[in-house]
Design a protein around this motif. Structure first.
Motif, short mmCIF file in Angstrom:
data_model
loop_
_atom_site.label_atom_id
_atom_site.label_comp_id
_atom_site.label_asym_id
_atom_site.label_seq_id
_atom_site.Cartn_x
_atom_site.Cartn_y
_atom_site.Cartn_z
N GLY A 189 0.38 -1.21 -0.13
CA GLY A 189 0.07 -0.46 -0.25
C GLY A 189 0.95 1.05 -0.29
O GLY A 189 2.26 1.23 -0.14
N CYS A 190 0.59 2.70 0.11
CA CYS A 190 0.91 3.70 0.64
C CYS A 190 0.51 4.65 0.93
O CYS A 190 -1.62 5.19 0.84
CB CYS A 190 1.32 4.16 -1.18
N ASN A 191 0.87 5.49 1.43
CA ASN A 191 0.37 6.67 2.69
C ASN A 191 0.24 8.06 2.10
O ASN A 191 -0.66 8.76 2.24
CB ASN A 191 0.99 7.03 3.40
N ARG A 250 -1.39 8.50 -0.75
CA ARG A 250 -2.98 9.46 -1.73
C ARG A 250 -3.07 9.96 -2.54
O ARG A 250 -4.07 10.89 -2.46
CB ARG A 250 -2.94 9.38 -0.31
N CYS A 251 -2.45 9.59 -3.57
CA CYS A 251 -2.34 10.67 -4.89
C CYS A 251 -4.33 9.76 -5.27
O CYS A 251 -4.03 8.50 -5.68
CB CYS A 251 -1.17 10.26 -6.49
N SER A 252 -3.99 11.23 -5.86
CA SER A 252 -5.44 10.73 -6.35
C SER A 252 -5.80 9.80 -7.58
O SER A 252 -7.26 9.09 -7.77
CB SER A 252 -6.26 12.14 -6.58
N PHE A 253 -4.91 9.55 -8.52
CA PHE A 253 -5.58 9.51 -9.57
C PHE A 253 -4.41 7.94 -9.05
O PHE A 253 -4.33 6.54 -10.35
CB PHE A 253 -4.38 9.69 -10.61
N CYS A 254 -4.28 6.45 -8.23
CA CYS A 254 -3.22 5.89 -8.10
C CYS A 254 -4.12 4.57 -7.24
O CYS A 254 -5.01 5.05 -5.72
CB CYS A 254 -2.39 6.63 -7.35
N ALA A 255 -4.55 3.57 -7.27
CA ALA A 255 -5.45 3.22 -6.36
C ALA A 255 -4.63 1.97 -5.18
O ALA A 255 -5.16 1.44 -5.01
CB ALA A 255 -5.58 1.09 -7.40
N SER A 283 3.63 -0.09 -5.86
CA SER A 283 3.20 0.57 -5.24
C SER A 283 4.10 0.77 -3.41
O SER A 283 5.17 -0.13 -4.04
CB SER A 283 1.99 -0.70 -4.66
N GLY A 284 3.63 2.48 -3.33
CA GLY A 284 4.41 2.68 -1.99
C GLY A 284 5.70 3.37 -2.51
O GLY A 284 5.74 3.43 -3.24
N GLU A 285 6.13 4.40 -1.60
CA GLU A 285 6.67 6.05 -1.98
C GLU A 285 8.38 5.12 -1.68
O GLU A 285 8.25 5.27 -0.51
CB GLU A 285 6.47 7.03 -1.06
#
Ligand code: SF4
Length: 343
Positions: free
Chosen positions: A109-111, A113-118, A155-157
């Motif tokens: 997952g990822c924190n 929260r870019c609006s275009f990204c699942a 996924s992930g930063e």
């Protein structure tokens, strides 16, 4: 028990010295690990009593493929990897004329929260360990064919898992391991400014890519909440520092979303923002994600956008759409898989 796959060669050398063996053992074991061996008994040049000693105190972790789908259009393969704690991450293997590229995840997952990204929809579950990232590459290398390039764009930063990502780079770059050159590795960040400075100071020579997606703070903050913490001016200042320090070109990723960021005005603003920087722009027709609803920009708009950038002297490419028949957008396949698993 200690996971030997989660060690750099320096750490492995220290481990062997600490257990009363020579440093040379580290190179032998490291080589076996990156040939895909996970059982100490298969390490035939290690003496038997040492193999037994290792079995008593260490192990070599190994991810499993939970699912694999291959695009019938272009051969792109998408993998879901099952982690030890039952979490799932995605990886993608792509064929290019210059070799196979693996796109790996750095977090579950990822924190951001870019609006275009699942991937950002459910938030971050946990960071991946270096060994888990290494395994994504190793498995694709074995299953898909020799991997010669790695991009940290799944996924992930990556900069939100900085230390493990740096360790991962050291491991895959080591000539006794996979030997993937730093120029063949690309880190993509949504713009965690302090980490861009830190990364520049590492002097690694790895490629840096910035997910930009908007040339104004208003729009970028709507698309990418990280912009409220590190606005565009701070981000571009950090990019200038990176370029001055490394003399390396930065790639800016810009997903073109219909009627959101694809206008002529936006292309002019982007040109003004990037003019004179040692950079390249990668225009990406955005992938459709059902929960989000963004549509990709029309082809004419994409070409017009590209022309404006090029007239300002900014080199620019439009990313080929790959694997559109296999949920290739970041996080899509994992979300579908998890939804099916909980039914
Ligand atoms: S685009 Fe990257 S940083 Fe943004 S939410 Fe998705 S995975 Fe995270």
């Amino acid at each position: 028990m200690i996971d030997l796959k989660n060690m750099t060669i320096d750490e492995l050398e220290k481990f062997f010295l600490d257990i009363g063996e020579t440093k040379y053992r580290a190179k032998q074991v490291f080589r076996w690990i990156y040939r895909g061996i996970t059982n100490f008994d298969d390490m035939t040049d290690i003496k038997k009593d040492l193999r037994q000693k290792l079995k008593n105190m260490a192990f070599i972790s190994n991810l499993q493929i939970a699912k694999k789908v291959v695009s019938s259009e272009d051969g792109t393969a998408k993998y879901l990897f099952l982690l030890d704690d039952e979490n799932i991450v995605e990886g993608v293997a792509i064929k290019y004329s210059f070799g196979n590229t693996s796109c790996i995840s750095t977090q579950v997952g990822c924190n951001m929260r870019c609006s275009f990204c699942a991937s950002g929809i459910g938030g971050k579950v946990r960071n991946l360990k270096a060994s888990e990232m290494v395994d994504e590459v190793l498995i694709m290398n074995k299953d898909y064919g020799k991997i010669s390039n790695i991009v940290l764009m799944g996924s992930g930063e990556p900069f939100d898992n900085y230390d493990e990502v740096m360790k991962f780079i050291k491991i895959v770059n080591n000539p006794f391991g996979m030997g993937i050159g730093v120029r063949h590795i690309t880190i993509s960040t949504c713009g965690i400014v302090p980490k861009i400075y830190k990364f520049a100071d590492e002097g690694l020579g790895v490629n840096l890519s910035i997910s930009l997606h908007a040339p104004t703070d208003d729009l970028r903050s709507q698309l990418m909440p990280i912009n409220k913490v590190y606005p565009i001016k701070d981000l571009i200042d950090a990019c200038r520092y990176y370029i001055d320090k490394t003399h390396r070109r930065i790639t800016f990723e810009y997903s073109l979303i219909k009627s959101v960021n694809d206008s002529y005005d936006m292309s002019l603003k982007l040109s003004n923002l990037l003019k004179g920087l040692l950079c390249h722009v990668n225009l990406i027709p955005v992938n459709y994600v059902s929960e989000i609803g963004y549509e990709k920009a029309d082809n004419e708009k994409i070409m017009a956008f590209k022309n404006v950038l090029e007239r300002s002297g900014i080199t620019c490419t439009v990313r080929r759409e790959l694997g559109s028949d296999i949920d290739a957008a970041c996080g899509q396949l994992r979300r579908k898989y998890l939804a099916g698993r909980v039914k």
